[in-house]
Scaffold this active site. Structure first.
Site, PDB file in Angstrom:
ATOM      1  N   CYS A 128       0.976  -1.075  -0.068  1.00 35.93           N
ATOM      2  CA  CYS A 128      -0.042   0.125  -0.041  1.00 35.93           C
ATOM      3  C   CYS A 128       0.863   1.081   0.052  1.00 35.93           C
ATOM      4  O   CYS A 128       1.385   1.746   0.941  1.00 35.93           O
ATOM      5  CB  CYS A 128      -0.918   0.071   1.270  1.00 35.93           C
ATOM      6  SG  CYS A 128      -2.142   1.631   1.147  1.00 35.93           S
TER       7      CYS A 128
ATOM      8  N   CYS B  66      -0.705   4.112   1.926  1.00 37.12           N
ATOM      9  CA  CYS B  66      -0.379   4.037   3.460  1.00 37.12           C
ATOM     10  C   CYS B  66       0.846   4.406   3.867  1.00 37.12           C
ATOM     11  O   CYS B  66       0.914   5.038   4.811  1.00 37.12           O
ATOM     12  CB  CYS B  66      -0.936   2.671   4.141  1.00 37.12           C
ATOM     13  SG  CYS B  66      -2.326   1.997   3.023  1.00 37.12           S
ATOM     14  N   ASP B  67       1.854   3.758   3.272  1.00 39.08           N
ATOM     15  CA  ASP B  67       3.311   3.787   3.625  1.00 39.08           C
ATOM     16  C   ASP B  67       4.213   4.571   2.842  1.00 39.08           C
ATOM     17  O   ASP B  67       5.304   4.907   3.414  1.00 39.08           O
ATOM     18  CB  ASP B  67       3.741   2.389   3.684  1.00 39.08           C
ATOM     19  CG  ASP B  67       2.835   1.553   4.399  1.00 39.08           C
ATOM     20  OD1 ASP B  67       2.325   1.699   5.496  1.00 39.08           O
ATOM     21  OD2 ASP B  67       2.811   0.059   3.928  1.00 39.08           O
TER      22      ASP B  67
END
Ligand code: NAP
Length: 309
Positions: free
Chosen positions: A134, A137-138
């Site tokens: 992701c 997200c990261d």
């Protein structure tokens, strides 16, 4: 035991579209969305192909709007994970991981799909320590670092472009010359000076030191030669797998690939159980298609419930 008219499993675009219809038909609707309320769309940065939004909108924002719309209409959206559906006919019994039991006159399965992993050496060991599925997200954690994205679809290309906002360099690693990603996105990536294409290569191993990724080894598919590249992150974007494992023994038929088999009215092999979205879609996997199939499933569920209620 919690009783409801329509139980929707999922909280992504298919589930929300279905809920809008069942709620507006006056049916008690319960949505069990699992731990990741909103599914894969939460991991998409800019959505430009969903009608009604003039400017690109983030997956998070569009899901937030869908959830608020469902709640305004009276939906109950719970972060419950379903582990079992029982019953050859309505009413169906649904068990959640928490131990809670539900009884529903009709069920709409809209559980979507989850990231597919490669299974290469080091991938499991460094998950969350440099290996991610992701970028949304990261990506932020890789500010100023060099990373690799693996895959040749829209997700891989969009992830690579997104990561250039943080990273000093992004390797896009793909196993063949052709791409599944659309031409426009491929051209954008090709003209981005921070992106270097590594083609045709597959990941061989992800290595690290002190518990964090430090490099990855890629193999040239044509001549077998190996290339070790220093990267702090490896983003895997090689497609998804339907989240249908919990349907084992439910009587709901699945395809060889694990997708729920439906007819054109989104009916499954069990009368009263419908499916919509990516968990039942081997080909399109688009938010708009998921929403459309959710509406179809709901219209059929409404007719089914009204006949037996
Ligand atoms: P995808 O289109 O299925 O692409 C997966 C990619 O991973 C393919 O290039 C595939 O290679 C590669 N791959 C699969 N297994 C591999 C392995 N073991 N080793 C190396 N490479 C491997 O998946 P996706 O990119 O997640 O997209 C899924 C769907 O969502 C698509 O329909 C896509 O258009 C859509 N999507 C749309 C948007 C948007 O519109 N904004 C954003 C993201 C995704 P091959 O090509 O060689 O098979």
């Amino acid at each position: 035991m919690i009783k409801t008219d329509v139980l929707i499993i999922g909280a992504g675009p298919a589930a929300c579209a279905a809920a809008v219809y069942t709620l507006r038909a006056g049916l008690k609707t319960t949505m069990l969305g699992g731990a990741n309320l909103g599914g894969q769309l939460l991991q998409t940065n800019d959505i430009e192909n969903y009608p009604g939004f003039i400017d690109p909108i983030s997956g998070f924002e569009i899901m937030d709007k869908m959830h608020k719309q469902c709640k305004r209409l009276g939906a109950e959206i719970l972060g419950e994970t379903v582990i079992k559906i029982e019953g050859a006919e309505s009413p169906f019994r649904i068990s959640a991981e928490s131990g809670e039991q539900y009884e529903a006159l009709s069920v709409i399965i809209a559980t979507g799909a989850a990231a597919r992993w490669l299974g290469v050496k080091g991938e499991g060991e460094y998950k969350g320590k440099g290996v991610s599925a992701c970028a949304t997200c990261d990506g932020f954690f890789f500010k100023g670092k060099e990373v690799a994205v693996i895959g040749g679809g829209n997700t891989a290309f969009e992830d690579a472009l997104f990561l250039t906002n943080f990273c000093s360099k992004v390797y896009l690693v793909h196993r063949r010359d052709g791409f599944r990603a659309d031409k426009l996105t491929v051209e954008k990536a090709k003209s981005n000076p921070k992106i270097e294409m590594l083609i045709p290569y597959v990941a061989e191993e992800i290595k690290g030191e002190n518990g964090m990724v430090t490099c990855a080894v890629f193999k040239n598919v044509k001549d077998g030669s190996l290339k070790e590249i220093k990267v702090s992150g490896v983003f895997i974007a090689v497609g998804s797998i339907p989240q249908t494992g919990f349907l084992k023994d439910s009587g709901v038929n699945l395809s060889d690939g694990g997708y729920v088999k439906t007819d054109e009215k989104m009916s499954t092999s069990v009368k009263g159980i419908f499916a919509a979205g990516d968990c039942a879609d081997e080909f399109y996997k688009q938010a708009i298609v998921a929403a459309g199939s959710g509406a179809k499933a709901a219209i059929e569920a409404i007719s089914f419930v009204n006949l037996i209620k």
